[in-house]
Design an enzyme around this catalytic site. Structure first.
Site, PDB file in Angstrom:
ATOM      1  N   CYS A 179      -5.945  -6.357  -4.508  1.00 32.13           N
ATOM      2  CA  CYS A 179      -5.439  -5.692  -3.013  1.00 32.13           C
ATOM      3  C   CYS A 179      -6.938  -6.890  -3.001  1.00 32.13           C
ATOM      4  O   CYS A 179      -7.857  -7.202  -4.295  1.00 32.13           O
ATOM      5  CB  CYS A 179      -6.593  -4.096  -3.348  1.00 32.13           C
ATOM      6  N   ASN A 228       0.467  -1.137   0.577  1.00 35.96           N
ATOM      7  CA  ASN A 228      -0.192   0.067  -0.442  1.00 35.96           C
ATOM      8  C   ASN A 228       1.190   0.764   0.075  1.00 35.96           C
ATOM      9  O   ASN A 228       1.740   1.269   0.972  1.00 35.96           O
ATOM     10  CB  ASN A 228      -0.863   0.065   1.204  1.00 35.96           C
ATOM     11  N   TYR A 235     -13.174   1.743   2.832  1.00 32.81           N
ATOM     12  CA  TYR A 235     -13.059   3.004   3.154  1.00 32.81           C
ATOM     13  C   TYR A 235     -13.529   4.928   2.667  1.00 32.81           C
ATOM     14  O   TYR A 235     -12.659   5.547   2.962  1.00 32.81           O
ATOM     15  CB  TYR A 235     -11.399   2.719   1.422  1.00 32.81           C
TER      16      TYR A 235
END
Length: 417
Positions: free
Chosen positions: A164, A144, A241
């Site tokens: 991911c 990341n 997120y």
């Protein structure tokens, strides 16, 4: 087939070792080499891996070393999963933005930029060594912020793709809601890394997302830590997120009042390392599921099998937009479903997105371009430019405060500071 795992001393690594062994038929690996400069911890992780392989019939060889160049000879895939500065820098990423009234998170906002500034130069150095010693190898980036790191790799001409686990996690979640198997479900995953939406859910040829939202929006909201009303309003499922954008002030209060995720992860890692040090343990411990990265090995094996095998498959990856989202430049990096096979990656047609979603994607994509520039070229002005462009910051005084704090906190990792 030889897989080199850079960052092999990560507590994630036993998840990979287990997944490679369980899925050996679809990805017939001969050797996995773990590479990490943290030699004591690396030996501990490798020892755990050896016990797991013995218990499972040892379908491949496992080696470990601190010598990246030596490990790269004959590599087919180089998987990068590093954390520059360790959990201590993550704790800083999560704390210093809070002092300016901004979200503190390791991939989003100022914390995400700090991580990118430390990480991109190191990953590019690794990639340069891959290009020299294993020029035909694919680089699979799990480090990341994946979108920013992947864009930096592609800008330098490397054969790279970003990965991911959010998409595969949502696939399995929808399968549980539908009481079916994950391979019976495909969601239309689209956006940027850590800024994605599930715009449709195909189950046996039918888009069942409207029905799921109508009947299970509370469950979906709980899964992504957002109110059901947000899901109902969007008619899509945002990733976890998106809570930093759609529920900014509430999340900020939570972060100011509660323990940081970094503190929690450090506790979990201590527990995991104690497990790995126990010579009687030969199965991945339950605590690993709380570390994050669930289904990481599943997605990695599936992607590598398509990249390297004779067949093709559909995977959610980070790669050049190349026209897939017509409101973004072709050179942008997006995260969406792509057909992967024969060394090629082609994004599938993406669903129509509402203006609010297109606008947010375009805004964050512009920030990511500036973040890559700051990470590669350095300089306070470029750091301010990137922070000023981020939709969760966007104010001159905040951008200046955060830039100075970011540089101060990370000076040992910034060659130009």
């Amino acid at each position: 087939m030889k897989i080199v795992v850079v960052g092999g001393a990560s507590t994630y690594t036993p998840e990979l070792i287990d997944g490679f062994a369980r899925q050996h038929e679809s990805l017939p690996i001969d050797e996995v080499v773990l590479v990490d400069p943290a030699t004591d911890r690396l030996a501990l992780i490798a020892g755990m891996g050896e016990r797991m392989l013995r218990a499972g019939g040892r379908p491949y060889r496992l080696a470990y070393t601190e010598d990246l160049r030596g490990a790269l000879d004959g590599a087919t895939v180089v998987l990068i999963q590093i954390r520059v500065g360790g959990q201590r820098t993550r704790a800083n990423d999560e704390s210093f933005p809070l002092e300016s009234g901004c979200i503190g998170q390791e991939t989003t906002g100022a914390g995400g930029l700090a991580k990118a500034m430390r990480t991109v130069p190191v990953v590019l150095d690794i990639a340069a060594q891959v290009a020299e010693h294993a020029p035909d190898a694919w680089i699979v980036d799990f480090t990341n912020p994946v979108g920013i790191v992947t864009r930096a790799l592609l800008d330098e001409g490397h054969r790279a793709v970003g990965l991911c686990n959010v998409a595969i996690g949502m696939q399995h979640f929808f399968a549980r809601l539908l009481e079916t198997e994950p391979d019976e479900v495909r969601s239309a995953h689209v956006g940027l890394n850590h800024l994605t939406w599930e715009a449709a859910v195909d189950h046996r040829g039918e888009d069942v997302l409207p029905r799921l939202i109508a009947t299970r929006s509370e469950d979906i909201g709980h899964r992504v830590t957002l109110p059901a009303a947000v899901i109902d309003h969007l008619g899509m499922v945002p990733s976890y997120y998106l809570r930093y954008y759609y529920h900014h002030d509430d999340v900020l209060r939570e972060l100011l009042d509660g323990p940081s995720r970094a503190e929690e992860v450090m506790r979990i890692e201590r527990e995991l390392l104690d497990h790995y040090a126990d010579p009687s343990v030969d199965q991945k411990p339950e605590a690993l599921s709380r570390r994050g990265g669930a289904l990481y090995s599943e997605s990695a094996v599936q992607l590598m099998s398509s990249l390297l095998g004779s067949g093709s498959g559909v995977h959610a990856v980070n790669a050049r937009n190349a026209g897939a989202l017509d409101f973004l430049p072709s050179e942008a990096v997006i995260e969406a479903n792509a057909e992967v096979g024969g060394g090629h990656i082609r994004f599938l047609p993406t669903p129509a997105l509402p203006p609010s979603v297109r606008g947010l994607i375009a805004h964050v994509s512009a920030y990511e371009k500036l973040a890559v520039d700051a990470a590669v070229r350095g300089g306070r002005r470029r750091v301010v430019d990137a922070l000023l462009a981020h939709p969760l910051i966007g104010q001159w005084s905040l951008a200046e405060q955060l830039a100075d704090r970011l540089i101060h906190e990370n000076s040992e990792h910034l060659a130009w500071a």
